[in-house]
Scaffold this active site. Structure first.
Site, short mmCIF file in Angstrom:
data_model
loop_
_atom_site.label_atom_id
_atom_site.label_comp_id
_atom_site.label_asym_id
_atom_site.label_seq_id
_atom_site.Cartn_x
_atom_site.Cartn_y
_atom_site.Cartn_z
N ASP A 195 35.97 53.81 32.93
CA ASP A 195 37.14 54.53 33.42
C ASP A 195 36.81 55.65 34.40
OD1 ASP A 195 39.02 53.07 32.09
OD2 ASP A 195 38.75 54.19 30.24
N CYS A 227 43.49 35.23 55.59
CA CYS A 227 44.07 36.54 55.28
C CYS A 227 45.33 36.78 56.12
CB CYS A 227 43.06 37.66 55.54
SG CYS A 227 43.77 39.28 55.19
S1 SF4 Z 1 43.56 39.84 49.07
FE1 SF4 Z 1 43.62 41.26 50.82
S2 SF4 Z 1 41.86 40.62 52.04
FE2 SF4 Z 1 42.30 38.90 50.66
S3 SF4 Z 1 43.70 37.57 51.82
FE3 SF4 Z 1 44.97 38.98 50.62
S4 SF4 Z 1 45.40 40.63 52.06
FE4 SF4 Z 1 43.66 39.56 52.88
#
Ligand code: SF4
Ligand code: B12
Ligand code: SF4
Length: 376
Positions: free
Chosen positions: A138, A202
């Protein structure tokens, strides 16, 4: 010669549900601390202020505890039953990332790490290796991914997560440090090759370069860590993602070796697989807390969650959501009101324009005023 403590520790780890348990030196130098500093200096941590205040302590395991000699690195598989990414096609349902569909992994892992640490301490002392054992969960979390690579659990892929040849991308990590010298396992090397599937997948271009992330652009950060209204470009890119994001993990070809989670507490609850946006928009605070009992989602609170749901509603093209969105224009939380304005502007521009003047006149919060002033 004393018995190898690794055999006992691996057995106990397996009994506690850790699919992988490996060992690494916690005292040898590494470059991960410099890379962490680069990440923070470039501001890529965004509003996660704890990353600034803990920078020195997190730079290396021995900065956290100068007696640390060995890291016991554990992995717990949370693999979904099927590829979750096709679920994103249903725009009237919210997408909750796989890691958050069962019980809070922090709670599941923390308890077990403590049990294992206690059992290890007793065993090491029996073997005459009575050195201390510590779990850091933590306070200031250790850099778990580079430690896991050093221990050979897998490698940090171009999306910066740790993936493995045996589990793919769906692995939670946990670390125990000890002052005992235990023979390390062999480190893993990188096996991404020329693949760029995660970078291409992404939705927000969160990778400034392969193996580097800018958290400020990551939907996991925006949906979970970031409290304020989002820049519009990210609201649109989020689609139906309302808590975390799995696109870079789900795109990875190494998932063909992944298996479903064996730990029952990590299994997806039916209520968190594709929940209807209409139902979520109706959640007040007690209903939110009841739906997300023991779930990590509960930690972000109702207002931030409803903000995310409203952004998803704004992307849904679902006219049945106009009325529940409009009902939130008078919500007490400015971040909710502001997101409702945006969602309404996307779902029904005429209704938005009809309400605009009167609502703008009575609104006191500057951030919500800005939402009404924005032209869809
Ligand atoms: S988790 Fe973040 S880095 Fe991975 S695809 Fe989704 S937006 Fe992009
Ligand atoms: C902060 C944090 C986040 C942030 C930042 C993400 C990140 N990639 O670091 C946000 C909120 C975005 C996030 C998101 C997620 N997270 Co998170 N997160 C953490 C946390 C608490 C700290 C990580 C950290 O220190 N990051 C800082 C950066 C600098 O560290 P790094 O990625 O290891 O940096 C390496 C490389 O990027 C590279 N590098 C960095 N800068 C540079 C610069 C140069 C020039 C070069 C060459 C290289 C380089 O080298 C560094 C050292 O090896 C860890 C838990 C922990 N204690 O470690 C969990 C952790 C990483 N998260 C986890 C998970 C599951 C997620 C999500 C998948 C959740 C989701 N589905 O939404 C996403 C994945 C997003 C992604 N693509 O990374 C798991 C990952 C498990 C695994 N198998 O890897 C962890 C380990 C938690 C756990 N105990 O299981 N997370
Ligand atoms: S998708 Fe490709 S580049 Fe990304 S982590 Fe997987 S193998 Fe590496």
């Amino acid at each position: 010669m004393a018995a190898d403590p690794r055999i006992f520790i691996r057995q106990r780890a397996a009994e506690l549900g850790f699919g992988v348990c490996r060992f690494a030196s916690a005292s040898e130098p590494w470059s991960a601390g410099e890379k962490l500093a680069h990440f923070v200096e470039a501001g890529r941590h965004g509003d996660m202020g704890w990353m600034e205040t803990t920078l020195e302590r997190r730079a290396h395991p021995t900065a956290m505890w100068d007696g640390a000699k060995t890291a016991i690195v554990l992995g717990m598989n949370y693999g979904p039953e099927a590829d979750p990414l096709p679920e994103l096609a249903d725009k009237s349902a919210g997408y909750i990332s796989v890691y958050a569909r069962g019980d809070d992994y922090h709670e599941v892992i923390k308890g077990r790490l403590k049990i294992l640490a206690g059992q290890m301490a007793a065993r090491l002392s029996q073997l005459g290796l009575g050195q201390e054992v510590k779990v850091f969960v933590d306070t200031a979390p250790l850099m778990e991914k580079p430690l896991a690579q050093r221990a050979g659990l897998g490698w940090q892929g171009k999306h910066t997560n740790l993936l493995s040849r045996t589990h793919g991308n769906w692995l939670f990590l946990g670390v125990i440090l000890t002052a005992a010298e235990i023979t390390p396992d062999e480190a893993e090397t990188e096996h991404c090759g020329r693949c760029t599937a995660c970078l291409d997948a992404c939705p927000t271009n969160a990778f400034p370069a392969p193996f580097q992330i800018d958290a400020r652009r990551c939907l996991s950060y925006l949906t979970i860590e970031f409290a304020d209204p989002w820049p519009v470009e990210f609201r649109i890119a989020a689609g139906p993602r309302i808590y975390g994001c799995d696109d870079c993990l789900g795109a990875c070809p190494w998932n063909k070796f992944a298996q479903g989670a064996s730990e029952a507490r990590l299994h997806a609850r039916d209520s968190l697989k594709g929940p209807r946006l209409a139902d979520l928009l109706a959640l007040d605070d007690p209903a939110f807390r009841a739906l997300f009992t023991k779930s990590p989602v509960k930690r972000i609170g109702r207002d931030r969650f409803i903000r995310n749901v409203l952004y998803a509603a704004g992307n849904s093209e679902d006219a049945t959501l106009i009325a529940p969105v409009e009902a939130l224009l008078g919500d007490p939380a400015p971040v909710v009101r502001g997101a409702a304005v945006w969602a309404l502007s996307r779902l029904d521009g005429e209704r938005w324009a009809a309400l605009r003047e009167a609502r703008l006149a009575e609104e006191e919060d500057e951030s919500v005023k800005a939402e009404w002033s924005f032209s869809p």
